[in-house]
Design an enzyme around this catalytic site. Structure first.
Site, mmCIF file in Angstrom:
data_model
loop_
_atom_site.group_PDB
_atom_site.id
_atom_site.type_symbol
_atom_site.label_atom_id
_atom_site.label_comp_id
_atom_site.label_asym_id
_atom_site.label_seq_id
_atom_site.Cartn_x
_atom_site.Cartn_y
_atom_site.Cartn_z
ATOM 1 C CB THR A 169 -0.897 0.120 1.328
ATOM 2 O OG1 THR A 169 -0.036 0.338 2.310
ATOM 3 C CG2 THR A 169 -1.791 -1.386 1.559
ATOM 4 C CB CYS A 170 0.431 4.953 -0.249
ATOM 5 S SG CYS A 170 -1.235 5.047 0.717
ATOM 6 N N GLY A 190 -7.831 23.639 -5.326
ATOM 7 C CA GLY A 190 -6.797 23.384 -4.507
ATOM 8 C C GLY A 190 -6.672 22.085 -3.720
ATOM 9 C CD GLU A 191 -3.852 17.663 -3.004
ATOM 10 O OE1 GLU A 191 -4.110 16.417 -3.118
ATOM 11 O OE2 GLU A 191 -3.634 18.189 -4.259
ATOM 12 C CB THR A 192 -8.204 21.177 1.392
ATOM 13 O OG1 THR A 192 -6.780 21.690 1.639
ATOM 14 C CG2 THR A 192 -8.923 20.677 2.731
ATOM 15 C CG HIS A 226 3.245 -6.892 12.172
ATOM 16 N ND1 HIS A 226 3.412 -5.585 12.578
ATOM 17 C CD2 HIS A 226 3.073 -6.819 10.660
ATOM 18 C CE1 HIS A 226 3.448 -4.893 11.697
ATOM 19 N NE2 HIS A 226 3.519 -5.470 10.371
ATOM 20 N NE ARG A 248 0.915 -1.212 7.082
ATOM 21 C CZ ARG A 248 1.573 -1.289 8.254
ATOM 22 N NH1 ARG A 248 2.410 -2.061 8.671
ATOM 23 N NH2 ARG A 248 1.270 -0.245 9.239
ATOM 24 C CB SER A 269 -3.214 2.606 9.337
ATOM 25 O OG SER A 269 -3.673 1.120 8.901
ATOM 26 C CD GLN A 286 -8.772 3.785 1.126
ATOM 27 O OE1 GLN A 286 -7.732 3.971 1.187
ATOM 28 N NE2 GLN A 286 -9.517 4.358 0.229
#
Lengths: 273, 427
Positions: B48-49, B189-191, B97, B51, B107, B114
């Protein structure tokens, strides 16, 4: 102990269990309560139907001749109207707030109700039964619309004031509460119309002192017109949200005044003894 | 439990390292057989982004370094990724784990929902590639069950933990069904983009974007598959909007209370939900005082997020209890795997001894007593074995460690391992 006495004792317990199950589901998310609360309520409503039918058969008159008979009828119509709204909207989170009302009505009724075999002939009429049942169903729907209106205002203020407590987390959305309240208003409008129609046809024949100036009749017509106007305004203008909920609560307050104060303080043919 | 877990995550490596070891599904499918070639008997790999983790069943002798080198080699990331970026877990610790990862408490966004889906996808890739075997077929469903329990029995996953999602969650408390609602996003914008994405994720009925730079609005609209309107005309569509997200950099309010009041006059629907995530604020705070208007600024939403994070943190001990409970069940299951062959070996050994002794001495008995000798010796053996077998089968009161210990003691007392080794040597 005959069946009527047994059900008279059983019903308050049944409503208490239903209130407990809806409360556990709302406040504690208890799995058994969430899965069984609706079935419990349905069983109680079924038992109540049997109880009302047994009383009507045994005493040969509709169970609406005394205040305590009216209370058990109100308990039934309120819980049945709630069940209809719950089924129509699919929202099952508000039962705890509603079902306390029929529980209280049934408890008082069960404690004080008497088995009257001798009632005036006029109260044995089927017209009378229909008129009273329709009126009580209307008043039950008014009660429901007010409870939903009250819950709406609670949630409205929590969201406006950015206080995000249990009410915020657990209650349905504002729109959903408004929809349920408006649905109850429609039910009230319909049942009150039926009750008034039956009354206008039957009451002049049944009561020699019948008068169109009867305070309860005037009060009911006023509430009916108020709701009718609010429903029409909601369709055509911006009468939505908070304003509509204030109408729902106001209608309830006027109804209570009409049912109690007018009944107790003013004289007329149109009162329970 | 010869389980090995290699994990590289936000706890052990910065993003520039993690991104080098991110594997696409195609790369995972390519890497899995390589792990078997190195000596693993089973393997599951997911990425995943935040792990990348490998779960492998080994014979206990395979050094984890060779697997780490293989992962680095697959991504040609030797210059950036080193062994020190990995955490290594073995046995029950590795299973624990995985259970914590599936529960969302490992997370970056605590209680992330997710991750469970991503672990499931990783497992499915291994199933399709044929690298998940008997043990991992039990381990991963146990992890999914743990993740599900954590989310249903605790509130680890409830309450928004991002500003954008907090806004969407608030909208859901006001509106019954977002599919029937119209949203207007002012800014690209990003938000604003993240909030618009969350609205899309909730199947908002209609989404429109406006921005001072039309080109950026068009770009975002293409991503979100929605429409745009010119910035100088967005007030005209205010009356049709149920949700307005404002996030532009301006010195004055782009929406005054009068603008909102005028829009309300032309509306035929109920509440108007305004979210102001711009700094300085984009919407006049006086607009929030109007009836049926709900206005929230960045501070309110941030406070909501902080409170939700705090509540999620408070759920960690409850989730850890679920993890411990599920780990205990896994260890019991694993211990039962050990007891079944031991019971079989013990029964076989005793039967061999009984048969041997009966055969040696059978001629001392008359024809009619021989059947009785068979019966009596079988009964004696069964009575001797009854207690140890019953203990190995039903010793649920003992913990998995105690049960494993008992199985090992029984194996030693009856010389079962020696017996097996001798048989292997003979073979």
């Amino acid at each position: 102990m005959n069946i009527i006495s047994f059900l008279n004792i059983l019903l308050p317990f049944g409503y208490a269990v239903a209130v407990y199950a809806y409360g556990k589901a709302f406040f504690a998310d208890t799995p058994w309560a969430k899965s069984s609360k609706r079935w419990i309520l349905l069983s109680v409503i079924g038992t109540h139907i049997v109880y009302l039918a047994a009383r009507t058969t045994a005493f040969s008159h509709p169970p609406a001749t005394t205040v305590y008979e009216v209370l058990t009828l109100l308990a039934f119509t309120t819980s049945a109207a709630y069940y209809v709204i719950e089924s129509r909207t699919g929202n099952r989170e508000t039962g705890y707030f509603i079902l306390n009302i029929p529980f209280f009505f049934q408890l008082v009724s069960s404690l004080f109700i008497k088995d009257l075999l001798e009632v005036p002939e006029i109260l044995r009429s089927n017209y009378f039964g229909f008129h009273v049942t329709a009126a009580l169903a209307g008043y039950s729907a008014i009660t429901l619309s007010a409870v939903y209106g009250f819950l709406y205002l609670m949630l409205y203020h929590e969201i406006k004031q950015t206080r995000f407590g249990a009410v915020y987390r657990k209650l349905p959305s504002l729109e959903n509460l408004e929809r349920m309240s408006v649905m109850a208003i429609w039910l009230a409008f319909f049942f009150l119309a039926a009750a008034m129609l039956a009354g206008v046809v039957w009451l002049p024949q049944a009561f020699s002192d019948f008068s169109y100036a009867d305070p309860k009749l005037i009060g009911t017509v006023f509430i009916w017109l108020l709701y009718g106007a609010a429903l029409a305004a909601r369709r055509s203008t911006r009468w939505k949200g908070r304003k509509m909920m204030i109408v729902a609560i106001s209608g309830f307050v006027i109804s209570i005044f009409s049912l109690t104060a007018v009944n107790m303080l003013l004289s007329g043919f149109h009162r329970f003894n | 439990m010869n389980l090995l877990c290699l994990s590289i995550s936000h706890h052990t490596a910065p993003v520039e390292v993690r991104e080098r070891l991110w594997l696409s599904p195609e790369e995972i499918v390519k890497t899995l057989p390589e792990t078997l070639r190195l000596g693993c008997s089973e393997a599951v790999l997911f990425s995943t982004c935040n792990r990348t983790e490998l779960y492998a069943v080994t014979d206990g002798r395979l050094p984890h370094e060779s697997l780490i080198r293989e992962l680095i080699k697959q991504k040609n990331a030797g210059s950036v990724v080193h062994e020190s970026h990995f955490s290594v877990y073995r046995g029950p610790e590795a299973a624990g784990h995985l259970f914590r990862v599936a529960s969302g408490i490992e997370s970056m966004v605590l209680g992330d929902v997710q991750i469970l889906m991503q672990v499931k996808e990783g497992y499915q890739l291994a199933v399709n590639a044929g690298t998940a075997g008997f043990f991992l077929h039990h381990l991963f469903p146990s992890a999914f069950h743990t993740g599900k329990r954590s989310r249903t029995e605790t509130t680890i996953g409830t309450g928004a933990v991002s500003v954008g999602y907090a806004a969407v969650e608030l909208a859901e408390r006001i509106f019954e069904n977002l599919r029937k609602k119209t949203a207007l996003v002012i800014g690209a914008g990003e938000t604003a983009k993240l909030t618009a994405k969350h609205l899309r994720g909730k199947n908002i009925g209609s989404l429109t974007i406006t921005n001072r730079t039309q080109n950026r609005a068009d770009q975002l609209a293409r991503v979100l598959e929605c429409s745009t309107i010119p910035f100088d005309r967005f007030r005209e569509s205010l009356a049709d909007a149920d949700i307005v997200i404002a996030s532009v950099r301006v010195d004055t309010h782009i929406l005054t209370a009068d603008d909102v009041a005028r829009a309300l006059e032309h509306r035929h629907t109920g509440a108007l939900f305004l979210v102001d995530i711009g700094v300085p604020r984009n919407i006049d705070p006086a607009a929030g005082k109007l009836e049926n208007v709900f206005l929230y600024d960045i501070d309110t939403l941030t406070a909501m997020v902080d409170e939700n994070v705090h509540k999620r943190r408070a759920q960690i001990p409850a989730v850890e209890r679920i993890v411990a409970d599920e780990l205990h069940s896994l260890e019991l299951w694993h211990a039962s795997l050990q007891s079944t062959p031991t019971i079989q070996a013990l029964t076989a050994m005793m039967e061999t001894i009984r048969k041997g002794e009966v055969e040696k001495n059978i001629n001392r008995f008359g024809e009619k007593d021989r059947e009785l000798v068979e019966l009596v010796t079988k009964r004696i053996v069964n009575k001797i074995l009854h207690t140890p077998i019953a203990y190995m089968r039903n010793g649920h009161d003992a913990g998995p460690t105690e049960r494993l210990l008992s199985v090992n003691v029984i194996r030693r007392i009856f010389g079962l391992d020696h017996d097996n080794a001798k048989r292997d040597d003979d073979a």
